[in-house]
Write a protein that holds these residues in place. Sequence first.
Motif, PDB file in Angstrom:
ATOM      1  N   ILE A 117      -2.721  -2.711   4.718  1.00 20.25           N
ATOM      2  CA  ILE A 117      -2.221  -3.172   6.013  1.00 20.25           C
ATOM      3  C   ILE A 117      -2.302  -2.001   6.990  1.00 20.25           C
ATOM      4  O   ILE A 117      -1.847  -0.894   6.679  1.00 20.25           O
ATOM      5  CB  ILE A 117      -0.766  -3.655   5.882  1.00 20.25           C
ATOM      6  CG1 ILE A 117      -0.705  -4.702   4.778  1.00 20.25           C
ATOM      7  CG2 ILE A 117      -0.210  -4.121   7.239  1.00 20.25           C
ATOM      8  CD1 ILE A 117       0.000  -5.939   4.937  1.00 20.25           C
ATOM      9  N   ILE A 118      -2.908  -2.273   8.153  1.00 24.15           N
ATOM     10  CA  ILE A 118      -3.022  -1.219   9.178  1.00 24.15           C
ATOM     11  C   ILE A 118      -2.021  -1.519  10.290  1.00 24.15           C
ATOM     12  O   ILE A 118      -2.032  -2.609  10.877  1.00 24.15           O
ATOM     13  CB  ILE A 118      -4.451  -1.151   9.755  1.00 24.15           C
ATOM     14  CG1 ILE A 118      -5.455  -0.890   8.623  1.00 24.15           C
ATOM     15  CG2 ILE A 118      -4.540  -0.063  10.819  1.00 24.15           C
ATOM     16  CD1 ILE A 118      -6.907  -0.887   9.075  1.00 24.15           C
ATOM     17  N   ALA A 119      -1.125  -0.572  10.539  1.00 20.60           N
ATOM     18  CA  ALA A 119      -0.115  -0.742  11.590  1.00 20.60           C
ATOM     19  C   ALA A 119      -0.328   0.340  12.643  1.00 20.60           C
ATOM     20  O   ALA A 119      -1.321   1.076  12.595  1.00 20.60           O
ATOM     21  CB  ALA A 119       1.278  -0.656  10.986  1.00 20.60           C
ATOM     22  N   ARG A 120       0.595   0.440  13.590  1.00 24.89           N
ATOM     23  CA  ARG A 120       0.394   1.367  14.712  1.00 24.89           C
ATOM     24  C   ARG A 120       1.469   2.453  14.690  1.00 24.89           C
ATOM     25  O   ARG A 120       2.642   2.152  14.456  1.00 24.89           O
ATOM     26  CB  ARG A 120       0.487   0.573  16.017  1.00 24.89           C
ATOM     27  CG  ARG A 120      -0.127   1.251  17.195  1.00 24.89           C
ATOM     28  CD  ARG A 120      -0.398   0.283  18.336  1.00 24.89           C
ATOM     29  NE  ARG A 120       0.780  -0.403  18.792  1.00 24.89           N
ATOM     30  CZ  ARG A 120       0.760  -1.532  19.483  1.00 24.89           C
ATOM     31  NH1 ARG A 120      -0.379  -2.094  19.810  1.00 24.89           N
ATOM     32  NH2 ARG A 120       1.862  -2.097  19.882  1.00 24.89           N
ATOM     33  N   TYR A 121       1.061   3.683  14.967  1.00 29.16           N
ATOM     34  CA  TYR A 121       2.055   4.745  15.135  1.00 29.16           C
ATOM     35  C   TYR A 121       2.961   4.383  16.308  1.00 29.16           C
ATOM     36  O   TYR A 121       2.498   3.852  17.324  1.00 29.16           O
ATOM     37  CB  TYR A 121       1.374   6.095  15.398  1.00 29.16           C
ATOM     38  CG  TYR A 121       0.780   6.699  14.152  1.00 29.16           C
ATOM     39  CD1 TYR A 121       1.596   7.091  13.102  1.00 29.16           C
ATOM     40  CD2 TYR A 121      -0.586   6.853  14.017  1.00 29.16           C
ATOM     41  CE1 TYR A 121       1.057   7.634  11.936  1.00 29.16           C
ATOM     42  CE2 TYR A 121      -1.131   7.393  12.860  1.00 29.16           C
ATOM     43  CZ  TYR A 121      -0.299   7.780  11.832  1.00 29.16           C
ATOM     44  OH  TYR A 121      -0.828   8.305  10.682  1.00 29.16           O
ATOM     45  N   GLY A 122       4.244   4.647  16.149  1.00 22.68           N
ATOM     46  CA  GLY A 122       5.194   4.321  17.217  1.00 22.68           C
ATOM     47  C   GLY A 122       5.779   2.932  17.067  1.00 22.68           C
ATOM     48  O   GLY A 122       6.770   2.604  17.702  1.00 22.68           O
ATOM     49  N   GLY A 123       5.165   2.087  16.225  1.00 21.68           N
ATOM     50  CA  GLY A 123       5.670   0.728  16.066  1.00 21.68           C
ATOM     51  C   GLY A 123       6.907   0.691  15.176  1.00 21.68           C
ATOM     52  O   GLY A 123       7.142   1.608  14.375  1.00 21.68           O
ATOM     53  N   TYR A 124       7.695  -0.365  15.328  1.00 16.28           N
ATOM     54  CA  TYR A 124       8.844  -0.572  14.438  1.00 16.28           C
ATOM     55  C   TYR A 124       8.787  -2.005  13.924  1.00 16.28           C
ATOM     56  O   TYR A 124       8.670  -2.944  14.716  1.00 16.28           O
ATOM     57  CB  TYR A 124      10.178  -0.335  15.176  1.00 16.28           C
ATOM     58  CG  TYR A 124      11.368  -0.542  14.252  1.00 16.28           C
ATOM     59  CD1 TYR A 124      11.622   0.356  13.220  1.00 16.28           C
ATOM     60  CD2 TYR A 124      12.205  -1.662  14.388  1.00 16.28           C
ATOM     61  CE1 TYR A 124      12.682   0.162  12.350  1.00 16.28           C
ATOM     62  CE2 TYR A 124      13.276  -1.854  13.517  1.00 16.28           C
ATOM     63  CZ  TYR A 124      13.503  -0.937  12.500  1.00 16.28           C
ATOM     64  OH  TYR A 124      14.555  -1.132  11.629  1.00 16.28           O
ATOM     65  N   HIS A 125       8.861  -2.165  12.602  1.00 10.21           N
ATOM     66  CA  HIS A 125       8.752  -3.512  12.040  1.00 10.21           C
ATOM     67  C   HIS A 125       9.928  -3.893  11.163  1.00 10.21           C
ATOM     68  O   HIS A 125       9.904  -4.931  10.516  1.00 10.21           O
ATOM     69  CB  HIS A 125       7.433  -3.644  11.268  1.00 10.21           C
ATOM     70  CG  HIS A 125       6.233  -3.455  12.144  1.00 10.21           C
ATOM     71  ND1 HIS A 125       5.875  -4.358  13.116  1.00 10.21           N
ATOM     72  CD2 HIS A 125       5.336  -2.431  12.232  1.00 10.21           C
ATOM     73  CE1 HIS A 125       4.795  -3.917  13.756  1.00 10.21           C
ATOM     74  NE2 HIS A 125       4.451  -2.750  13.242  1.00 10.21           N
ATOM     75  N   GLY A 126      10.964  -3.034  11.095  1.00 11.78           N
ATOM     76  CA  GLY A 126      12.157  -3.417  10.353  1.00 11.78           C
ATOM     77  C   GLY A 126      12.564  -2.399   9.321  1.00 11.78           C
ATOM     78  O   GLY A 126      11.865  -1.401   9.071  1.00 11.78           O
ATOM     79  N   GLY A 127      13.732  -2.652   8.716  1.00 11.73           N
ATOM     80  CA  GLY A 127      14.363  -1.658   7.867  1.00 11.73           C
ATOM     81  C   GLY A 127      14.126  -1.820   6.371  1.00 11.73           C
ATOM     82  O   GLY A 127      14.449  -0.915   5.595  1.00 11.73           O
ATOM     83  N   THR A 128      13.558  -2.944   5.928  1.00 12.73           N
ATOM     84  CA  THR A 128      13.309  -3.112   4.490  1.00 12.73           C
ATOM     85  C   THR A 128      12.069  -2.302   4.098  1.00 12.73           C
ATOM     86  O   THR A 128      11.287  -1.909   4.961  1.00 12.73           O
ATOM     87  CB  THR A 128      13.111  -4.605   4.175  1.00 12.73           C
ATOM     88  OG1 THR A 128      12.141  -5.128   5.089  1.00 12.73           O
ATOM     89  CG2 THR A 128      14.405  -5.373   4.339  1.00 12.73           C
ATOM     90  N   LEU A 129      11.881  -2.078   2.809  1.00 10.66           N
ATOM     91  CA  LEU A 129      10.880  -1.078   2.417  1.00 10.66           C
ATOM     92  C   LEU A 129       9.450  -1.400   2.884  1.00 10.66           C
ATOM     93  O   LEU A 129       8.732  -0.511   3.322  1.00 10.66           O
ATOM     94  CB  LEU A 129      10.913  -0.857   0.906  1.00 10.66           C
ATOM     95  CG  LEU A 129      12.031   0.078   0.417  1.00 10.66           C
ATOM     96  CD1 LEU A 129      12.031   0.186  -1.095  1.00 10.66           C
ATOM     97  CD2 LEU A 129      11.909   1.468   1.029  1.00 10.66           C
ATOM     98  N   GLY A 130       9.068  -2.690   2.800  1.00 10.71           N
ATOM     99  CA  GLY A 130       7.720  -3.055   3.252  1.00 10.71           C
ATOM    100  C   GLY A 130       7.598  -2.902   4.759  1.00 10.71           C
ATOM    101  O   GLY A 130       6.637  -2.318   5.272  1.00 10.71           O
ATOM    102  N   ALA A 131       8.585  -3.427   5.486  1.00 10.86           N
ATOM    103  CA  ALA A 131       8.563  -3.356   6.955  1.00 10.86           C
ATOM    104  C   ALA A 131       8.612  -1.899   7.404  1.00 10.86           C
ATOM    105  O   ALA A 131       7.957  -1.512   8.378  1.00 10.86           O
ATOM    106  CB  ALA A 131       9.741  -4.137   7.534  1.00 10.86           C
ATOM    107  N   LEU A 132       9.345  -1.096   6.673  1.00 10.53           N
ATOM    108  CA  LEU A 132       9.456   0.324   7.011  1.00 10.53           C
ATOM    109  C   LEU A 132       8.136   1.046   6.732  1.00 10.53           C
ATOM    110  O   LEU A 132       7.758   1.981   7.451  1.00 10.53           O
ATOM    111  CB  LEU A 132      10.586   0.936   6.181  1.00 10.53           C
ATOM    112  CG  LEU A 132      11.231   2.197   6.716  1.00 10.53           C
ATOM    113  CD1 LEU A 132      11.760   2.004   8.120  1.00 10.53           C
ATOM    114  CD2 LEU A 132      12.369   2.629   5.788  1.00 10.53           C
ATOM    115  N   SER A 133       7.427   0.595   5.718  1.00 10.15           N
ATOM    116  CA  SER A 133       6.128   1.207   5.400  1.00 10.15           C
ATOM    117  C   SER A 133       5.142   0.948   6.539  1.00 10.15           C
ATOM    118  O   SER A 133       4.268   1.764   6.805  1.00 10.15           O
ATOM    119  CB  SER A 133       5.571   0.636   4.090  1.00 10.15           C
ATOM    120  OG  SER A 133       6.534   0.782   3.069  1.00 10.15           O
ATOM    121  N   ALA A 134       5.294  -0.198   7.211  1.00  7.43           N
ATOM    122  CA  ALA A 134       4.429  -0.502   8.353  1.00  7.43           C
ATOM    123  C   ALA A 134       4.903   0.235   9.603  1.00  7.43           C
ATOM    124  O   ALA A 134       4.116   0.478  10.520  1.00  7.43           O
ATOM    125  CB  ALA A 134       4.413  -2.007   8.613  1.00  7.43           C
TER     126      ALA A 134
END
Length: 478
Positions: free
Chosen positions: A168-185
């Motif tokens: 999965i490719i996400a963006r620096y500066g982004g926030y996707h949540g506090g759970t481990l997967g969302a935090l990994s993004a």
Amino acid sequence: MAVPTTAPVPAHGATTDGQADRDLLQHLVLDFRQMREFAETPWVFTRGEGVRIQDDTGKWYLDGLSGVFVNSLGYGNERVLAAAFNQLNELHFAPPLHGTTKPAIELAERLRRLAPAVMHGAHGIEQEGQGGGVAVKLLSGGSEATEAAMKLARQYHKNAGHPRKYKIIARYGGYHGGTLGALSATGSWERKSVFEPLVAGFLHHHPPRVLRELFGELGKTLSDAECGIVSARLVERTIEAEDPETVAAVIVEPISISSAGFTVPPPEYYQALRRICDQHDVLLIYDEIITGFGRLGEWFGADYFGVAPDLLCCGKGMGGGYAPLAAVLIADRVWQAFLANPEERKEFHHGHTFAGNPVACAVGAAAIDEIEARGLLANARRRGAYLRGRLESFRRRYPQMIADVRGAGLLQGFEYDPALYPKSSKPGKRFEALARERGLIARCGDEFVVFAPPLVVTRDELDEMLAIAAECLAHLPG
Ligand SMILES: Cc1ncc(COP(=O)(O)O)c(C=O)c1O
């Protein structure tokens, strides 16, 4: 609305004086907060009315942030309160492993109708009304939605015969949540480094504005579109370098606001990302936890930018704060890969106890009805344009202080000039303290301030908020 005059009622056990109270507050764990510091200057909210919220000292504040991009309908909305109360009386919970409820079906029906038109049409999907349209996974919070979307992407590729596609490719500066997967993004170390190592298979790219910064003087000659296209092309290079057969999805917030900054990419960036994802059979996920449900003056950021995702996550404003509620909207071409005989085990292997809770769903349906009945998307556009104009006038008044004004709809903010205010001087945090003293709540990062008042905000209320903001700016230097 006149400022309510009800006498203050101190919250039990949470008054500001006394060791016992400080001790108690140090043992209440709030988000991202040093509780020892909080216990010294606690802030305990007791009630809300319209766009105002009161604390236990009796002081009222204008909520320029809708709680945290949540209270789109303001405090005390009668339609939503009635829907919640009626549903609590009727059926507050039902066996989720065995069936669903009427409010869940009614909410899903509304979401299918509102899903961005571009999601129905862009990939040869049948138009709604002809049996096509999006599928809906109901959930209870933003992190649940982003986690579910990323798991949907991984399972989609397995179901579709590409089991090696998982990155999965996400963006620096982004926030996707506090759970481990969302935090990994999530793309800022501030939120995640203490929990590392995180989940394997996550990569990041830089948002368009970073390119401009890196190019220095030359960057000033680049257009937003050029920066956006180059940033997307770097995603393409990453996909190619990683082996496209291993990449499952790209996840981005249409507009992101996190501790790492306030990013508003140009539409050309999304157009390029869409094309690149299609070319490499990579799903495009929008995290619209902030930008969904009218915040940008359209139902979704996908409508605002005119570019379709394959999976769209929404939450926050979806339930107006009256119940924890979130969802993932799934483009039909993706969902078709999950429909099969039970023996094939293609169903989505994911669930949460409170997902699709009937009270939350009744709240969500009423919130949608309220937005439609009161024309709140149009209000967000109108008030947002006014807010933007006033922030631009602040920039003209303080050209050496404010470097940029940006945003969309009722999500508008400004960034301090880093030459005058380096990140370490935390002007945003200083603004936050000045605003609190004067009765205003806004989202203040290290180098920016963002306003996202309820979609019901009037022009007079905006003027009150802006008068306080102007005072804060006047007091900031030095
Ligand atoms: C863009 C975005 N995605 C995901 C989340 C996580 O949502 P929640 O806090 O409801 O889990 C947030 C929360 O702030 C967010 O802003």
